[in-house]
Design a protein around this motif. Structure first.
Motif, PDB file in Angstrom:
ATOM      1  N   GLY A 336     -14.170   7.573  30.861  1.00  0.00           N
ATOM      2  CA  GLY A 336     -13.501   8.328  32.001  1.00  0.00           C
ATOM      3  C   GLY A 336     -13.365   9.964  31.557  1.00  0.00           C
ATOM      4  O   GLY A 336     -13.564  10.004  30.186  1.00  0.00           O
ATOM      5  N   CYS A 337     -13.347  10.705  32.387  1.00  0.00           N
ATOM      6  CA  CYS A 337     -13.335  12.240  32.216  1.00  0.00           C
ATOM      7  C   CYS A 337     -12.151  12.756  31.110  1.00  0.00           C
ATOM      8  O   CYS A 337     -12.467  13.527  30.223  1.00  0.00           O
ATOM      9  CB  CYS A 337     -13.420  12.964  33.511  1.00  0.00           C
ATOM     10  SG  CYS A 337     -14.833  12.956  34.343  1.00  0.00           S
ATOM     11  N   LEU A 338     -11.061  12.094  31.271  1.00  0.00           N
ATOM     12  CA  LEU A 338      -9.988  12.423  30.360  1.00  0.00           C
ATOM     13  C   LEU A 338      -9.925  11.748  29.095  1.00  0.00           C
ATOM     14  O   LEU A 338      -9.193  12.243  28.113  1.00  0.00           O
ATOM     15  CB  LEU A 338      -8.411  12.054  31.168  1.00  0.00           C
ATOM     16  CG  LEU A 338      -8.340  12.765  32.487  1.00  0.00           C
ATOM     17  CD1 LEU A 338      -6.964  12.546  33.046  1.00  0.00           C
ATOM     18  CD2 LEU A 338      -8.731  14.105  32.417  1.00  0.00           C
ATOM     19  N   SER A 339     -10.904  11.058  28.825  1.00  0.00           N
ATOM     20  CA  SER A 339     -11.274  10.478  27.421  1.00  0.00           C
ATOM     21  C   SER A 339     -12.221  11.203  26.742  1.00  0.00           C
ATOM     22  O   SER A 339     -12.561  10.817  25.588  1.00  0.00           O
ATOM     23  CB  SER A 339     -11.407   9.038  27.373  1.00  0.00           C
ATOM     24  OG  SER A 339     -10.077   8.349  27.847  1.00  0.00           O
ATOM     25  N   SER A 340     -13.214  11.964  27.339  1.00  0.00           N
ATOM     26  CA  SER A 340     -14.466  12.552  26.891  1.00  0.00           C
ATOM     27  C   SER A 340     -14.081  13.555  25.954  1.00  0.00           C
ATOM     28  O   SER A 340     -15.174  14.128  25.188  1.00  0.00           O
ATOM     29  CB  SER A 340     -15.181  12.530  27.938  1.00  0.00           C
ATOM     30  OG  SER A 340     -14.794  13.824  28.668  1.00  0.00           O
ATOM     31  N   ASP A 341     -13.255  14.326  26.148  1.00  0.00           N
ATOM     32  CA  ASP A 341     -12.920  15.799  25.558  1.00  0.00           C
ATOM     33  C   ASP A 341     -14.168  16.741  25.548  1.00  0.00           C
ATOM     34  O   ASP A 341     -14.608  17.287  24.409  1.00  0.00           O
ATOM     35  CB  ASP A 341     -12.540  15.663  23.996  1.00  0.00           C
ATOM     36  CG  ASP A 341     -11.843  16.840  23.458  1.00  0.00           C
ATOM     37  OD1 ASP A 341     -11.350  17.707  24.049  1.00  0.00           O
ATOM     38  OD2 ASP A 341     -11.962  17.007  22.372  1.00  0.00           O
ATOM     39  N   ARG A 342     -14.814  16.833  26.887  1.00  0.00           N
ATOM     40  CA  ARG A 342     -15.983  17.337  27.026  1.00  0.00           C
ATOM     41  C   ARG A 342     -15.850  18.894  27.015  1.00  0.00           C
ATOM     42  O   ARG A 342     -14.790  19.423  27.373  1.00  0.00           O
ATOM     43  CB  ARG A 342     -16.669  16.768  28.376  1.00  0.00           C
ATOM     44  CG  ARG A 342     -17.777  17.657  28.856  1.00  0.00           C
ATOM     45  CD  ARG A 342     -18.282  17.297  30.355  1.00  0.00           C
ATOM     46  NE  ARG A 342     -19.215  18.278  30.801  1.00  0.00           N
ATOM     47  CZ  ARG A 342     -19.537  18.184  32.079  1.00  0.00           C
ATOM     48  NH1 ARG A 342     -19.009  17.308  32.801  1.00  0.00           N
ATOM     49  NH2 ARG A 342     -20.583  18.954  32.445  1.00  0.00           N
ATOM     50  N   GLY A 343     -16.863  19.418  26.256  1.00  0.00           N
ATOM     51  CA  GLY A 343     -16.726  20.958  26.113  1.00  0.00           C
ATOM     52  C   GLY A 343     -17.708  21.523  24.992  1.00  0.00           C
ATOM     53  O   GLY A 343     -18.193  20.700  24.194  1.00  0.00           O
ATOM     54  N   PRO A 344     -17.786  22.733  25.046  1.00  0.00           N
ATOM     55  CA  PRO A 344     -18.567  23.406  24.060  1.00  0.00           C
ATOM     56  C   PRO A 344     -18.185  23.224  22.477  1.00  0.00           C
ATOM     57  O   PRO A 344     -19.006  23.157  21.477  1.00  0.00           O
ATOM     58  CB  PRO A 344     -18.600  24.877  24.231  1.00  0.00           C
ATOM     59  CG  PRO A 344     -17.845  25.100  25.605  1.00  0.00           C
ATOM     60  CD  PRO A 344     -17.249  23.738  26.109  1.00  0.00           C
ATOM     61  N   TRP A 345     -17.100  22.785  22.608  1.00  0.00           N
ATOM     62  CA  TRP A 345     -16.187  22.453  21.179  1.00  0.00           C
ATOM     63  C   TRP A 345     -16.772  21.213  20.542  1.00  0.00           C
ATOM     64  O   TRP A 345     -16.693  21.086  19.392  1.00  0.00           O
ATOM     65  CB  TRP A 345     -14.776  22.553  21.239  1.00  0.00           C
ATOM     66  CG  TRP A 345     -14.333  21.465  22.296  1.00  0.00           C
ATOM     67  CD1 TRP A 345     -14.023  20.357  22.097  1.00  0.00           C
ATOM     68  CD2 TRP A 345     -13.916  21.937  23.687  1.00  0.00           C
ATOM     69  NE1 TRP A 345     -13.499  19.833  23.263  1.00  0.00           N
ATOM     70  CE2 TRP A 345     -13.400  20.986  24.176  1.00  0.00           C
ATOM     71  CE3 TRP A 345     -13.906  23.080  24.083  1.00  0.00           C
ATOM     72  CZ2 TRP A 345     -12.815  20.851  25.662  1.00  0.00           C
ATOM     73  CZ3 TRP A 345     -13.596  23.276  25.695  1.00  0.00           C
ATOM     74  CH2 TRP A 345     -13.310  22.119  26.459  1.00  0.00           C
TER      75      TRP A 345
END
Length: 424
Positions: A336-345
């Motif tokens: 799920g999206c809220l577990s991915s911590d997706r981002g440039p970091w």
């Protein structure tokens, strides 16, 4: 220096989503405060000529203290300079005045005395230098008492995944400007089950840990990717299903404690806050919640109904919006999206650059703490000369870090070329 709520289109309070749910009238106090646009609004990219020049000469002691430091730090590379150097002149004058006041009183810390940190506290106190100084010193004292530096390096929140089951939240992508996006699904919070896997005190520590990560890693990473200074967050609160029952005594404690920390110690880091799926049940809850919010936060809140997708898509690309918010992303591989911590970091090349820049900052701070501690706040040419001399000794160390940064750039270039070769 500032923009009032009427003049700033970016921070006008929404009158409700196109779904027809209008917003409650804000408290009258919120209409008398100056509301400032995000710090990034006053970022001006320097020209090629400006990048190669020394920092401009300022006026007063604050400038004398600032510019020797700035010229040494700018040698870390044009990337850091491109993200920080060009400032609004009136803001810069106010920051210099605050720095001078702290120095004269012997209270200028070796850390957190950078331009943007001091500007955030000035804005929070409507550029009242004395009030901003008092707020800033309370921030420094809180960091010591809360042991924030140790927390940011060693805190382990093993129950994080369990916590997210009962309090869905997380960072996910960036908005169209490049700011990180933070999302919470408040209508799905089960506080009773949350407190079976953690405590309120640990959750507050976890919140501070995440705030430190945002300041130290997420913002710099977003700045590198966007090639401009990023220093605020776009937040989305999905309140579908939330009502008065969600505002229990433990919930009020958690809400007020986090709000107090964010307002007092991480001011002016919110770009906008979208409250979506706001139904009739939430309107009752909102009347209680807004009493805990300061006027500036209220001015950045957009309370929307069920038809919120068009407004979100104005500032966020669908690829960075989870499907439950009308986007195209599911992050199924992360649960799920809220577990991915997706981002440039999470980009290894960008993280390597952030670490190089952070190492340069730590080198300077350690040099300050070990050899440049000021005995008192008296204006003394001998002390200023000693300050400049000691700063010069760090030049070789910083040059070595520059070399490491260049190596990182080469690796990034090769990686980009490799990706392009694979595509072809």
């Amino acid at each position: 220096m500032y923009i009032t709520k009427k003049k700033s289109k970016d921070i006008d309070v929404s009158k409700g989503g196109s779904g027809g749910d209008g917003e409650e009238e804000l408290p009258s106090s919120s209409k008398t405060k100056n509301v400032y646009p995000p710090i990034e609004t006053f970022w001006f990219p320097p020209s090629t000529v400006e990048v190669t020049m020394d920092a401009p000469k300022g006026r007063g002691l604050g400038s004398k203290l600032l510019h020797p430091l700035r010229s040494r730090r700018s040698s870390r590379g044009s990337l850091k300079r491109a993200m920080e150097e060009k400032h609004d002149p009136k803001d810069e004058e106010a920051v210099d005045k605050l720095r001078e006041m702290l120095f004269l009183e012997g209270q200028l810390p070796t850390k957190f005395n950078d331009y943007h940190t001091l500007l955030r506290f000035l804005r929070m106190r409507d550029f009242d230098t004395t009030a901003a100084k008092d707020m800033f010193l309370k921030f420094i004292k809180w960091r010591e008492d809360f042991r924030t530096d140790a927390l940011s390096k060693g805190f382990k929140f093993e129950e994080k995944e369990e916590v997210k089951k009962w309090y869905p939240h997380g960072y996910h992508g960036v908005d169209k400007y490049g700011r990180p996006i933070y999302i919470e699904r408040l209508g799905m919070v089960d506080l009773n089950k949350l407190l079976q896997v953690t405590t309120l005190e640990r959750f507050v520590k976890y919140h501070v840990y995440e705030q430190e990560k945002t300041l130290g890693i997420r913002y710099p990473s977003c700045s590198i990717e966007a090639k401009k200074h990023i220093a605020s967050t776009t937040t989305i609160l999905d309140v579908g299903g939330a009502g008065v029952s969600n505002f229990s005594k433990p919930a009020r404690y958690l809400f007020t404690e986090i709000q107090k920390i964010d307002s007092n110690y991480y001011p002016e880091t919110l770009n906008r806050l979208f409250i979506v799926n706001a139904g009739s049940g939430f309107k009752i809850l909102w009347k209680a919640l807004r009493a805990f919010l300061d006027a500036r936060t209220l001015a950045k809140i957009h309370v929307l109904g069920n038809n919120f997708i068009p407004e979100l898509r104005e500032i966020i690309d669908p690829s960075n919006l989870p499907s439950f918010l009308g986007g195209n992303c599911c992050c199924s591989e992360y649960g799920g999206c809220l577990s991915s911590d997706r981002g440039p970091w999470n980009n290894p090349a960008i993280l390597a650059m952030v670490q190089v820049l952070s190492s340069a900052d730590e080198t300077y701070d350690n040099e300050q703490e070990s050899g440049l501690a000021l005995e008192d706040a008296r204006l003394d040419n001998r002390k200023i000369e000693a300050l400049e001399g000691a700063l010069a000794k760090t030049k070789k160390k910083i040059e070595a870090l520059e070399t490491a940064l260049e190596d990182t750039k080469v690796i990034l270039k090769d990686l980009t070329q490799h990706i392009e070769d694979l595509r072809t």
